[in-house]
Design an enzyme around this catalytic site. Structure first.
Site, PDB file in Angstrom:
ATOM      1  N   ASN A 145      39.383  19.399   5.638  1.00 10.41           N
ATOM      2  CA  ASN A 145      38.498  19.432   6.515  1.00 10.41           C
ATOM      3  C   ASN A 145      37.092  20.337   5.354  1.00 10.41           C
ATOM      4  O   ASN A 145      38.053  21.292   4.946  1.00 10.41           O
ATOM      5  CB  ASN A 145      39.401  20.504   7.154  1.00 10.41           C
ATOM      6  CG  ASN A 145      38.223  21.050   8.192  1.00 10.41           C
ATOM      7  OD1 ASN A 145      37.018  20.285   8.319  1.00 10.41           O
ATOM      8  ND2 ASN A 145      38.864  21.837   8.509  1.00 10.41           N
TER       9      ASN A 145
ATOM     10  N   ARG B 166      39.233  15.370   9.036  1.00 11.75           N
ATOM     11  CA  ARG B 166      39.105  16.368  10.106  1.00 11.75           C
ATOM     12  C   ARG B 166      37.250  15.834   9.803  1.00 11.75           C
ATOM     13  O   ARG B 166      37.027  16.140   9.186  1.00 11.75           O
ATOM     14  CB  ARG B 166      38.621  17.674  10.182  1.00 11.75           C
ATOM     15  CG  ARG B 166      38.260  17.917  11.220  1.00 11.75           C
ATOM     16  CD  ARG B 166      38.618  19.692  11.136  1.00 11.75           C
ATOM     17  NE  ARG B 166      38.030  19.712  12.783  1.00 11.75           N
ATOM     18  CZ  ARG B 166      36.962  21.302  12.987  1.00 11.75           C
ATOM     19  NH1 ARG B 166      37.222  21.810  12.405  1.00 11.75           N
ATOM     20  NH2 ARG B 166      36.726  21.255  14.050  1.00 11.75           N
TER      21      ARG B 166
ATOM     22  N   HIS C 290      36.126  20.512  19.192  1.00  7.27           N
ATOM     23  CA  HIS C 290      37.574  20.659  18.985  1.00  7.27           C
ATOM     24  C   HIS C 290      38.650  20.367  19.861  1.00  7.27           C
ATOM     25  O   HIS C 290      39.953  21.062  20.322  1.00  7.27           O
ATOM     26  CB  HIS C 290      37.265  22.365  19.823  1.00  7.27           C
ATOM     27  CG  HIS C 290      37.015  24.102  18.897  1.00  7.27           C
ATOM     28  ND1 HIS C 290      36.291  24.586  20.299  1.00  7.27           N
ATOM     29  CD2 HIS C 290      36.355  23.852  18.091  1.00  7.27           C
ATOM     30  CE1 HIS C 290      35.873  25.420  19.452  1.00  7.27           C
ATOM     31  NE2 HIS C 290      35.645  25.311  17.851  1.00  7.27           N
TER      32      HIS C 290
ATOM     33  N   LEU D  58      39.606  30.115  22.200  1.00 13.23           N
ATOM     34  CA  LEU D  58      38.458  31.069  21.848  1.00 13.23           C
ATOM     35  C   LEU D  58      39.418  31.812  20.268  1.00 13.23           C
ATOM     36  O   LEU D  58      39.841  32.126  20.169  1.00 13.23           O
ATOM     37  CB  LEU D  58      39.649  32.114  23.145  1.00 13.23           C
ATOM     38  CG  LEU D  58      39.856  31.743  24.120  1.00 13.23           C
ATOM     39  CD1 LEU D  58      40.395  32.972  25.158  1.00 13.23           C
ATOM     40  CD2 LEU D  58      38.004  31.126  25.006  1.00 13.23           C
TER      41      LEU D  58
ATOM     42  N   ARG E 146      27.148  32.556  18.354  1.00 11.42           N
ATOM     43  CA  ARG E 146      26.221  31.634  19.356  1.00 11.42           C
ATOM     44  C   ARG E 146      25.624  31.669  20.769  1.00 11.42           C
ATOM     45  O   ARG E 146      26.947  32.523  21.553  1.00 11.42           O
ATOM     46  CB  ARG E 146      27.111  30.310  19.208  1.00 11.42           C
ATOM     47  CG  ARG E 146      27.130  29.580  18.073  1.00 11.42           C
ATOM     48  CD  ARG E 146      27.809  27.780  17.936  1.00 11.42           C
ATOM     49  NE  ARG E 146      28.694  27.625  16.679  1.00 11.42           N
ATOM     50  CZ  ARG E 146      30.179  27.389  16.924  1.00 11.42           C
ATOM     51  NH1 ARG E 146      30.268  26.663  17.667  1.00 11.42           N
ATOM     52  NH2 ARG E 146      30.377  27.237  15.951  1.00 11.42           N
TER      53      ARG E 146
ATOM     54  N   ARG F 274      37.253  42.237  16.703  1.00 13.90           N
ATOM     55  CA  ARG F 274      38.309  43.161  16.262  1.00 13.90           C
ATOM     56  C   ARG F 274      37.087  44.867  16.644  1.00 13.90           C
ATOM     57  O   ARG F 274      37.465  45.596  16.854  1.00 13.90           O
ATOM     58  CB  ARG F 274      39.470  42.740  15.344  1.00 13.90           C
ATOM     59  CG  ARG F 274      40.203  42.406  15.631  1.00 13.90           C
ATOM     60  CD  ARG F 274      40.782  42.452  14.227  1.00 13.90           C
ATOM     61  NE  ARG F 274      40.055  40.832  13.402  1.00 13.90           N
ATOM     62  CZ  ARG F 274      40.842  39.893  12.409  1.00 13.90           C
ATOM     63  NH1 ARG F 274      41.693  40.391  12.390  1.00 13.90           N
ATOM     64  NH2 ARG F 274      39.803  38.858  11.834  1.00 13.90           N
TER      65      ARG F 274
ATOM     66  N   GLU G 120      45.178  21.877  14.190  1.00 15.74           N
ATOM     67  CA  GLU G 120      44.869  20.904  14.173  1.00 15.74           C
ATOM     68  C   GLU G 120      45.362  19.925  13.142  1.00 15.74           C
ATOM     69  O   GLU G 120      45.291  18.579  12.944  1.00 15.74           O
ATOM     70  CB  GLU G 120      43.149  21.351  14.218  1.00 15.74           C
ATOM     71  CG  GLU G 120      42.509  21.975  15.215  1.00 15.74           C
ATOM     72  CD  GLU G 120      41.042  22.481  15.546  1.00 15.74           C
ATOM     73  OE1 GLU G 120      40.399  22.372  14.749  1.00 15.74           O
ATOM     74  OE2 GLU G 120      41.190  24.173  14.972  1.00 15.74           O
TER      75      GLU G 120
HETATM   76  P1  AMP Z   1      38.779  31.953  14.163  1.00 19.56           P
HETATM   77  O1  AMP Z   1      37.410  31.533  14.501  1.00 19.56           O
HETATM   78  O2  AMP Z   1      39.968  30.398  15.094  1.00 19.56           O
HETATM   79  O3  AMP Z   1      39.510  32.276  13.520  1.00 19.56           O
HETATM   80  O4  AMP Z   1      38.974  33.371  15.496  1.00 19.56           O
HETATM   81  C1  AMP Z   1      38.547  34.285  15.114  1.00 19.56           C
HETATM   82  C2  AMP Z   1      37.941  35.422  15.664  1.00 19.56           C
HETATM   83  O5  AMP Z   1      39.726  35.987  16.408  1.00 19.56           O
HETATM   84  C3  AMP Z   1      37.693  36.357  15.712  1.00 19.56           C
HETATM   85  O6  AMP Z   1      36.842  37.418  16.475  1.00 19.56           O
HETATM   86  C4  AMP Z   1      38.693  37.839  15.117  1.00 19.56           C
HETATM   87  O7  AMP Z   1      38.345  39.201  16.050  1.00 19.56           O
HETATM   88  C5  AMP Z   1      39.622  36.809  15.531  1.00 19.56           C
HETATM   89  N1  AMP Z   1      40.883  37.623  15.283  1.00 19.56           N
HETATM   90  C6  AMP Z   1      41.401  36.480  14.400  1.00 19.56           C
HETATM   91  N2  AMP Z   1      42.725  36.843  13.818  1.00 19.56           N
HETATM   92  C7  AMP Z   1      43.001  38.173  14.706  1.00 19.56           C
HETATM   93  C8  AMP Z   1      43.958  39.025  14.715  1.00 19.56           C
HETATM   94  N3  AMP Z   1      45.053  38.885  14.123  1.00 19.56           N
HETATM   95  N4  AMP Z   1      44.787  39.655  15.491  1.00 19.56           N
HETATM   96  C9  AMP Z   1      42.944  40.441  16.594  1.00 19.56           C
HETATM   97  N5  AMP Z   1      42.553  39.224  17.162  1.00 19.56           N
HETATM   98  C10 AMP Z   1      41.574  38.333  15.638  1.00 19.56           C
END
Ligand code: AMP
Length: 398
Positions: free
Chosen positions: A7, A90, A178, A207, A239, A283, A384
């Site tokens: 990727n 990918r 996605h 998400l 975004r 978070r 993925e």
């Molecule tokens: P991604 O782009 O799929 O990595 O997702 C990123 C988003 O997921 C961020 O806004 C983080 O706050 C949330 N996130 C990722 N890992 C965790 C976790 N272990 N606990 C809470 N939120 C998480």
């Protein structure tokens, strides 16, 4: 069969080596800062990660280093590159290519022609493919497109209501992104429910920092929130998601921004970060909201409302709903977002078990449906790379 999944991002190269006979990941890692220094984190399954700072001027050099790590006595998992049977790439945007494809010279040429509609992700993906072809010319290589899951959506959902020639001549249309994730989690959900996917109406909510929501009816995508680019849809980390397009012309006319500047604002400075002024990471936004920060609360409410709206709209489009899936960083980890989204959705048949939702088990498909609810609600971890490996195995064996 051993399959290497790649990727390639603009300055990164993520990889996973799968043993498809046991469905195991043998090793995985990430090359970062390609073209601007370089670093690799490599992890053999079951071992501690190995990290090194190393000059990575381009994707080709990065791939060479990845192959040498995979074959090394100390950190490796194979004796030589000859043990790799195929490579899966990918590719975010496949343009008019509707299915995962064996990579040939003409596929690479076609991908080059669509760089203008995929300027961010196209060039690194092509660089990764070319690096592979140069280093392993005899190996079957497969491109798996994020967009191909949307080949089934109807023109009324992908043609924008702007003069038709922009669609016909310039291919300004909804593509959707996605897709590999939505395809994977909808398939896993059907397995978890023990029902044929052909009989299910599912809404999959991917998400993360980038977010998209897809309506999957009978295993086929019928609509999705991302559009011509991954900019459309719900508010994301940085975004904006969908806004009135006149905001763009207003900013240009009254503030003197260039097209590029507006694009940067909407792509990199908007969404959760733009509204909260705190972070793109949910978070941090929840932490600030707990301390009473009103803009943090607003950012969360905008996100949740966007998800609810799409669930309502897609239920209407499918004329029913059997299941909702939450996946990716936020979907898999943020129980409070799932709870807020599913609050007051009883009319549609969505009700979750709040206890199970809060005390969910990470990393496995997990049912959070309330007893007696009409619609099943599940957390399904996305994968993925595994989906890419499956397509690669299928096409490489042909
Ligand atoms: P991604 O782009 O799929 O990595 O997702 C990123 C988003 O997921 C961020 O806004 C983080 O706050 C949330 N996130 C990722 N890992 C965790 C976790 N272990 N606990 C809470 N939120 C998480």
């Amino acid at each position: 069969m051993k399959i290497l999944v790649l990727n390639a991002g603009s300055s990164s190269l993520k990889y996973q080596l799968f043993n498809m006979d046991s469905s195991e990941v043998l090793a995985k890692g990430t090359c970062e800062r390609i073209g601007a220094g370089g670093a690799i984190t490599h992890k053999r399954t079951g071992s501690e990660p190995f990290c090194e700072e190393i000059d990575l001027p381009n994707h080709g050099v990065a791939l060479e280093r990845v192959l040498s790590l995979l074959c090394s006595a100390e950190y490796g998992v194979i004796a030589s590159v000859a043990e790799i049977d195929a490579v899966g790439h990918r590719v975010a945007h496949g343009g008019e290519m509707l299915e995962s494809s064996r990579i040939t010279e003409s596929v690479v040429k076609y991908l080059e022609t669509i760089v203008p509609i995929n300027p961010l992700h196209g060039p690194p993906a092509i660089a990764g493919i070319k690096a592979c072809l140069a280093l392993m010319p005899d190996l079957p290589q497969v491109a798996v497109f994020d967009t191909s899951f949307y080949s089934t959506i109807e023109s009324s959902r992908y043609v924008y209501a702007i003069p038709y020639e922009f669609y016909e001549n310039d291919k300004r249309r909804r593509y959707g992104f996605h897709g590999t994730s939505h395809r994977y989690v909808s398939g896993e959900l059907a397995k978890a429910l023990g029902k044929p996917i052909e009989e299910l109406k599912i809404i999959t909510c991917h998400l993360g920092n980038g977010s998209s929501i897809t309506a999957v009816d009978g295993g086929k995508a019928i609509d999705t929130s991302m559009g011509f680019t991954p900019q459309e849809g719900i508010a994301m980390g940085t975004r904006s998601g969908t806004i009135d397009p006149t905001v763009v012309t207003y900013l240009m006319k009254t503030k003197g921004y260039s097209a590029q500047e507006v694009e940067d604002i909407l792509n990199k400075k908007s969404g959760l970060l733009g509204v909260s002024g705190i972070s793109n990471d949910l978070r941090n936004i929840f932490a600030a909201a707990e301390e009473g920060n009103e803009r943090a609360k607003l950012a969360i409410d905008i996100l949740v409302n966007g998800i609810k709206k799409h669930i309502g709209a897609y239920t209407a489009e499918m004329n029913g709903l059997d299941a909702v899936v939450f996946t990716a960083g936020i979907g898999e980890n943020q129980a409070n977002v799932r709870e807020m989204v599913c609050e007051n959705m009883g009319y549609l048949g969505i009700e979750i078990d709040k206890e199970r939702n809060m005390n969910f088990t990470r990393g496995i498909p997990f049912d959070i449906t309330a007893k007696g609810a009409k619609v099943a609600t599940w957390i399904i971890p996305t994968d993925e790379e595994y989906m890419i490996a499956i397509d690669t195995q299928r096409l490489a064996s042909k």
